[in-house]
Design a protein around this motif. Structure first.
Motif, PDB file in Angstrom:
ATOM      1  N   ARG A  24      23.895 -11.783   5.487  1.00 35.74           N
ATOM      2  CA  ARG A  24      22.940 -10.717   5.753  1.00 35.74           C
ATOM      3  C   ARG A  24      23.453  -9.809   6.858  1.00 35.74           C
ATOM      4  O   ARG A  24      23.972 -10.295   7.870  1.00 35.74           O
ATOM      5  CB  ARG A  24      21.595 -11.317   6.159  1.00 35.74           C
ATOM      6  N   PRO A  25      23.336  -8.492   6.713  1.00 36.17           N
ATOM      7  CA  PRO A  25      23.790  -7.587   7.770  1.00 36.17           C
ATOM      8  C   PRO A  25      23.030  -7.856   9.070  1.00 36.17           C
ATOM      9  O   PRO A  25      21.876  -8.284   9.057  1.00 36.17           O
ATOM     10  CB  PRO A  25      23.435  -6.200   7.209  1.00 36.17           C
ATOM     11  N   PRO A  26      23.665  -7.606  10.215  1.00 40.32           N
ATOM     12  CA  PRO A  26      22.967  -7.807  11.487  1.00 40.32           C
ATOM     13  C   PRO A  26      21.808  -6.824  11.630  1.00 40.32           C
ATOM     14  O   PRO A  26      21.815  -5.750  11.025  1.00 40.32           O
ATOM     15  CB  PRO A  26      24.059  -7.522  12.532  1.00 40.32           C
ATOM     16  N   ARG A  27      20.800  -7.206  12.401  1.00 47.14           N
ATOM     17  CA  ARG A  27      19.641  -6.340  12.620  1.00 47.14           C
ATOM     18  C   ARG A  27      19.438  -6.089  14.103  1.00 47.14           C
ATOM     19  O   ARG A  27      19.785  -6.928  14.940  1.00 47.14           O
ATOM     20  CB  ARG A  27      18.376  -6.967  12.034  1.00 47.14           C
ATOM     21  N   GLN A  28      18.849  -4.951  14.398  1.00 47.99           N
ATOM     22  CA  GLN A  28      18.460  -4.626  15.755  1.00 47.99           C
ATOM     23  C   GLN A  28      17.056  -4.032  15.725  1.00 47.99           C
ATOM     24  O   GLN A  28      16.601  -3.534  14.688  1.00 47.99           O
ATOM     25  CB  GLN A  28      19.434  -3.633  16.402  1.00 47.99           C
ATOM     26  N   TRP A  29      16.381  -4.089  16.884  1.00 52.31           N
ATOM     27  CA  TRP A  29      15.031  -3.537  16.990  1.00 52.31           C
ATOM     28  C   TRP A  29      15.081  -2.052  17.334  1.00 52.31           C
ATOM     29  O   TRP A  29      15.805  -1.640  18.240  1.00 52.31           O
ATOM     30  CB  TRP A  29      14.239  -4.279  18.062  1.00 52.31           C
ATOM     31  N   TYR A  30      14.284  -1.271  16.586  1.00 55.82           N
ATOM     32  CA  TYR A  30      14.188   0.172  16.842  1.00 55.82           C
ATOM     33  C   TYR A  30      12.716   0.560  17.011  1.00 55.82           C
ATOM     34  O   TYR A  30      11.819  -0.093  16.469  1.00 55.82           O
ATOM     35  CB  TYR A  30      14.800   0.974  15.688  1.00 55.82           C
ATOM     36  N   ILE A  31      12.496   1.623  17.757  1.00 56.66           N
ATOM     37  CA  ILE A  31      11.143   2.143  17.937  1.00 56.66           C
ATOM     38  C   ILE A  31      10.958   3.330  17.005  1.00 56.66           C
ATOM     39  O   ILE A  31      11.695   4.309  17.075  1.00 56.66           O
ATOM     40  CB  ILE A  31      10.898   2.590  19.393  1.00 56.66           C
ATOM     41  N   VAL A  32       9.979   3.216  16.119  1.00 51.34           N
ATOM     42  CA  VAL A  32       9.686   4.269  15.147  1.00 51.34           C
ATOM     43  C   VAL A  32       8.436   5.029  15.602  1.00 51.34           C
ATOM     44  O   VAL A  32       7.412   4.424  15.916  1.00 51.34           O
ATOM     45  CB  VAL A  32       9.460   3.677  13.737  1.00 51.34           C
ATOM     46  N   HIS A  33       8.543   6.341  15.641  1.00 46.70           N
ATOM     47  CA  HIS A  33       7.425   7.193  16.072  1.00 46.70           C
ATOM     48  C   HIS A  33       6.577   7.563  14.851  1.00 46.70           C
ATOM     49  O   HIS A  33       7.099   8.020  13.837  1.00 46.70           O
ATOM     50  CB  HIS A  33       7.967   8.460  16.729  1.00 46.70           C
ATOM     51  N   THR A  34       5.262   7.335  14.951  1.00 42.54           N
ATOM     52  CA  THR A  34       4.344   7.638  13.849  1.00 42.54           C
ATOM     53  C   THR A  34       3.231   8.555  14.341  1.00 42.54           C
ATOM     54  O   THR A  34       3.073   8.774  15.542  1.00 42.54           O
ATOM     55  CB  THR A  34       3.690   6.349  13.315  1.00 42.54           C
ATOM     56  N   TYR A  35       2.461   9.075  13.407  1.00 40.64           N
ATOM     57  CA  TYR A  35       1.241   9.768  13.798  1.00 40.64           C
ATOM     58  C   TYR A  35       0.320   8.749  14.466  1.00 40.64           C
ATOM     59  O   TYR A  35       0.166   7.630  13.973  1.00 40.64           O
ATOM     60  CB  TYR A  35       0.535  10.362  12.579  1.00 40.64           C
ATOM     61  N   SER A  36      -0.271   9.131  15.576  1.00 38.65           N
ATOM     62  CA  SER A  36      -1.170   8.214  16.281  1.00 38.65           C
ATOM     63  C   SER A  36      -2.350   7.843  15.394  1.00 38.65           C
ATOM     64  O   SER A  36      -2.973   8.706  14.773  1.00 38.65           O
ATOM     65  CB  SER A  36      -1.661   8.859  17.575  1.00 38.65           C
ATOM     66  N   GLY A  37      -2.647   6.560  15.327  1.00 40.78           N
ATOM     67  CA  GLY A  37      -3.744   6.084  14.493  1.00 40.78           C
ATOM     68  C   GLY A  37      -3.294   5.641  13.117  1.00 40.78           C
ATOM     69  O   GLY A  37      -4.090   5.090  12.349  1.00 40.78           O
ATOM     70  N   TYR A  38      -2.019   5.865  12.784  1.00 39.98           N
ATOM     71  CA  TYR A  38      -1.504   5.506  11.457  1.00 39.98           C
ATOM     72  C   TYR A  38      -0.465   4.384  11.542  1.00 39.98           C
ATOM     73  O   TYR A  38       0.281   4.164  10.590  1.00 39.98           O
ATOM     74  CB  TYR A  38      -0.871   6.726  10.780  1.00 39.98           C
ATOM     75  N   GLU A  39      -0.435   3.672  12.649  1.00 41.34           N
ATOM     76  CA  GLU A  39       0.589   2.651  12.838  1.00 41.34           C
ATOM     77  C   GLU A  39       0.527   1.561  11.761  1.00 41.34           C
ATOM     78  O   GLU A  39       1.556   1.213  11.176  1.00 41.34           O
ATOM     79  CB  GLU A  39       0.440   2.014  14.233  1.00 41.34           C
ATOM     80  N   GLU A  40      -0.665   1.037  11.486  1.00 38.94           N
ATOM     81  CA  GLU A  40      -0.798  -0.028  10.485  1.00 38.94           C
ATOM     82  C   GLU A  40      -0.470   0.489   9.080  1.00 38.94           C
ATOM     83  O   GLU A  40       0.137  -0.220   8.273  1.00 38.94           O
ATOM     84  CB  GLU A  40      -2.213  -0.618  10.496  1.00 38.94           C
ATOM     85  N   ARG A  41      -0.877   1.730   8.795  1.00 37.69           N
ATOM     86  CA  ARG A  41      -0.579   2.296   7.469  1.00 37.69           C
ATOM     87  C   ARG A  41       0.924   2.464   7.287  1.00 37.69           C
ATOM     88  O   ARG A  41       1.468   2.196   6.204  1.00 37.69           O
ATOM     89  CB  ARG A  41      -1.285   3.635   7.299  1.00 37.69           C
ATOM     90  N   VAL A  42       1.611   2.900   8.336  1.00 34.96           N
ATOM     91  CA  VAL A  42       3.062   3.056   8.252  1.00 34.96           C
ATOM     92  C   VAL A  42       3.728   1.701   8.028  1.00 34.96           C
ATOM     93  O   VAL A  42       4.638   1.576   7.205  1.00 34.96           O
ATOM     94  CB  VAL A  42       3.611   3.713   9.536  1.00 34.96           C
ATOM     95  N   GLU A  43       3.258   0.675   8.727  1.00 38.08           N
ATOM     96  CA  GLU A  43       3.815  -0.664   8.532  1.00 38.08           C
ATOM     97  C   GLU A  43       3.665  -1.101   7.068  1.00 38.08           C
ATOM     98  O   GLU A  43       4.632  -1.576   6.446  1.00 38.08           O
ATOM     99  CB  GLU A  43       3.096  -1.670   9.437  1.00 38.08           C
ATOM    100  N   GLN A  44       2.480  -0.921   6.513  1.00 39.84           N
ATOM    101  CA  GLN A  44       2.225  -1.325   5.132  1.00 39.84           C
ATOM    102  C   GLN A  44       3.076  -0.507   4.146  1.00 39.84           C
ATOM    103  O   GLN A  44       3.687  -1.059   3.232  1.00 39.84           O
ATOM    104  CB  GLN A  44       0.743  -1.152   4.810  1.00 39.84           C
ATOM    105  N   THR A  45       3.121   0.805   4.340  1.00 45.37           N
ATOM    106  CA  THR A  45       3.890   1.681   3.437  1.00 45.37           C
ATOM    107  C   THR A  45       5.370   1.380   3.519  1.00 45.37           C
ATOM    108  O   THR A  45       6.072   1.367   2.497  1.00 45.37           O
ATOM    109  CB  THR A  45       3.634   3.158   3.777  1.00 45.37           C
ATOM    110  N   LEU A  46       5.861   1.134   4.726  1.00 48.43           N
ATOM    111  CA  LEU A  46       7.283   0.826   4.913  1.00 48.43           C
ATOM    112  C   LEU A  46       7.666  -0.427   4.139  1.00 48.43           C
ATOM    113  O   LEU A  46       8.693  -0.464   3.451  1.00 48.43           O
ATOM    114  CB  LEU A  46       7.560   0.646   6.406  1.00 48.43           C
TER     115      LEU A  46
END
Length: 210
Positions: A24-46
């Motif tokens: 498996r390729p190595p992974r790193q943590w990144y911070i993704v900027h979303t519209y405020s209030g849509y964090e959970e929706r972005v997680e689900q859609t992603l």
């Protein structure tokens, strides 16, 4: 199936699992900027887009760090969830080597995240996302764990601040904060009782800002 066959099958499955992790390729943590209030929706859609494009292996965990806020309303404790970083989520994403030997987010993962609805971009310098250091990730995880163990009062107070008592024998009295003990979430309030200034020890939950 005999015990020998069962053991052999288990060993083979374990070997495949190890091999899969190694490939498996190595992974790193990144911070993704979303519209405020849509964090959970972005997680689900992603996650849905990753499955649809057969890219589940490109992503690990997704975290939306939150804390529990507690306040006293109508004589009852009420708990709500508050995000530590509104408008941001943490995503573990696959990486690939750059020319200088360091790692960068893979192109396919970058495009999938960038084109996810309600995502505005990554945190980073210029056009390239900047990964979080391991100590930064651990600090965030520790902060979330601490918040789980000890809910945060909705209000924090300062010495000299005027407050109203909303619970206990001095309910509806007003007073001035004389001492603040953040580690215990308590404070000493000077209240005028029968014409005299009297110190009263209270929890943060028992007072409100005026």
């Amino acid at each position: 199936m005999s015990e020998v066959e069962t053991a052999a099958t288990g060993s083979a499955e374990a070997a495949e699992g190890v091999a899969g992790e190694a490939s498996r390729p190595p992974r790193q943590w990144y911070i993704v900027h979303t519209y405020s209030g849509y964090e959970e929706r972005v997680e689900q859609t992603l996650k849905q887009r990753a499955v649809a494009q057969e890219m589940e292996d490109a992503f690990g965990e997704v975290k939306i760090p939150t804390e529990t806020i507690v306040e006293l309303k109508g004589g009852k404790k009420r708990e709500t969830q508050r995000k530590f970083f509104p408008g941001y989520i943490l995503v573990e994403i696959e990486c690939e080597p750059r020319g200088d030997g360091r790692l960068k987010i893979s192109d396919r993962a970058w495009h999938l995240v960038k084109n996810t609805p309600k995502v505005t971009g990554f945190v980073g310098t210029g056009q390239e996302p900047t990964p979080l250091r391991q100590d930064e990730v651990e600090a965030i995880i520790d902060k979330v764990k601490t918040a789980e163990d000890k809910p945060t009062p909705k209000y924090v107070f300062a010495k000299g601040e005027l407050v109203k008592i909303v619970d206990g024998p001095f309910n509806n009295f007003t007073g001035t904060v004389d001492e603040v003990h953040l580690e215990r979430s308590t404070l000493k309030v000077m209240v005028t009782i029968f014409g005299r200034q009297t110190p009263v020890e209270l929890e943060f939950l028992q007072v409100q800002k005026t």
